[in-house]
Design an enzyme around this catalytic site. Structure first.
Site, short mmCIF file in Angstrom:
data_model
loop_
_atom_site.label_atom_id
_atom_site.label_comp_id
_atom_site.label_asym_id
_atom_site.label_seq_id
_atom_site.Cartn_x
_atom_site.Cartn_y
_atom_site.Cartn_z
N ARG A 152 15.16 -32.26 12.39
CA ARG A 152 15.23 -33.71 12.99
C ARG A 152 13.88 -34.34 11.98
NH1 ARG A 152 15.81 -30.62 17.73
NH2 ARG A 152 17.77 -31.01 18.75
N LYS A 176 12.78 -30.84 20.67
CA LYS A 176 13.22 -31.72 22.13
C LYS A 176 12.57 -31.31 23.02
CE LYS A 176 17.01 -34.35 20.29
NZ LYS A 176 18.37 -34.93 20.87
N HIS A 247 18.96 -38.03 9.39
CA HIS A 247 19.88 -37.13 10.08
C HIS A 247 21.21 -36.72 9.13
CE1 HIS A 247 22.22 -35.41 13.35
NE2 HIS A 247 23.16 -36.17 13.08
N ARG A 250 20.17 -33.53 7.93
CA ARG A 250 20.36 -32.44 8.82
C ARG A 250 21.70 -31.92 8.80
NH1 ARG A 250 18.16 -30.28 13.83
NH2 ARG A 250 19.47 -30.67 15.47
N HIS A 273 19.71 -26.77 19.18
CA HIS A 273 20.49 -27.74 20.31
C HIS A 273 19.89 -27.28 21.68
CE1 HIS A 273 24.08 -28.23 17.35
NE2 HIS A 273 23.36 -29.08 17.22
N TYR A 282 23.00 -18.19 21.74
CA TYR A 282 22.06 -17.82 20.65
C TYR A 282 20.92 -16.89 21.06
CZ TYR A 282 24.53 -22.30 19.67
OH TYR A 282 25.48 -23.06 19.23
#
Length: 310
Positions: A152, A176, A247, A250, A273, A282
């Site tokens: 990002r 994030k 983005h 990305r 994510h 994952y």
């Protein structure tokens, strides 16, 4: 002029008066604006942040949160239109100096996927860079890292030298919610970083900014807006007519890997994510597998091996 101590309740009342008396909106339109504003204020309350402190990144995170709730592109566009109206009012009445929604992109309603750049188009953009200028190698490295690592833009601006594990060819990324992940970085991207570091080492760096990878002319770390403007300018000079942003690189990263045959779960884990449902699957993918997926399938790495006969 009132400051950030102004309560959300008073802000809403004054904004409502503005919409009704100065803009002359009918009652149903007024109600729609206030319902959408309520979504924004609830979001900031959950983040423990005042809407007066918002930056572009915060508004983009809000939009992503709304999208994750299953809101369609058309409804999201309407909500963001109301958010823009609210921040224009805050600027007009002197609550804030800069409008954080100025560079906010509206969701594309005619298509479900954002624009994708091919490897050749990324090459075109990089070829438009004048490497004789002091920022040339820096900008080429920025584009390469975005495309080769799928970061990002907010993650790239916060990238630190202490986050680079060059010998292991990994980058520690702060995503994030301050969540960390390890991302493999390609030999091509490391090469471009090396060229930039030669120029960086000759700079006078602002105190407190010494650990940031990418710096501006004044020796301070870059902003999202600076990278957006830079990328759009190079794309224009390269003759790329697609509407692109950081983005886009990305998304192009993920698309290139998928088309190259990489495991979908590895790609999603690489992107970092946040969804619990997404993240859980994952958990058991180790970093060795992630690195293998990236190095084997990304077109940049395939070309690098061919050029260097690896």
């Amino acid at each position: 002029m009132e400051t950030s101590k102004e309560t959300s309740s008073n802000l809403v009342k004054r904004y409502q008066r503005y919409l009704k008396l100065e803009k002359g909106h009918p009652e149903n339109t007024l109600d729609a604006y206030l319902r959408d504003l309520d979504k924004l204020l609830n979001y900031f309350q959950g983040e423990g942040k005042s809407p007066l402190e918002a930056e572009l990144e915060d508004i983009e995170h809000f939009a992503a949160t709304v999208r994750d709730l299953g809101i369609g592109a058309r409804s999201l566009a309407r909500i963001l239109s109301g958010v823009r109206q609210f921040y224009r009012y805050l600027v007009l009445d002197g609550y804030i100096k800069n409008d954080p929604t100025e560079l906010l992109e509206s969701p594309k309603q005619s298509q479900h996927l954002p624009e994708v750049l091919s490897t050749a188009e990324v090459d075109q953009i990089q070829q438009a860079i004048d490497l004789s200028k002091w920022e040339g190698h820096r900008n080429k490295a920025i584009i390469e890292v975005l495309f080769s690592c799928g970061l990002r833009v907010s993650e790239l601006t916060q990238l630190k030298l202490s986050h680079l594990y060059i010998d292991e060819q990994f980058v520690r990324v702060m995503g994030k919610g301050s969540k960390e992940r390890l991302v493999p970085i390609s030999p091509r991207a490391l090469d471009e970083l090396g060229y930039w570091f030669i120029d960086r080492n000759q700079m006078k760096i602002k105190e407190g900014e010494e650990d940031y990878v990418f710096l501006n002319r004044r020796g301070a770390h870059l902003t999202r807006t600076m990278i957006l403007i830079m990328l759009k300018q190079y794309a224009k000079e390269a003759g790329i007519e697609k509407t692109i942003s950081p983005h886009t690189l990305r998304h192009s990263f993920a698309t290139a890997l998928l088309e190259g045959g990489a495991n979908l779960r590895a790609i999603q884990a690489m992107l970092g994510h946040e969804s619990i449902a997404t993240t859980e699957i994952y958990t058991h993918i180790d970093t060795t597998t992630l690195r293998k997926e990236i190095l084997e399938h990304h077109p940049r790495n395939i070309r690098y091996r061919e050029e260097h006969k690896l």
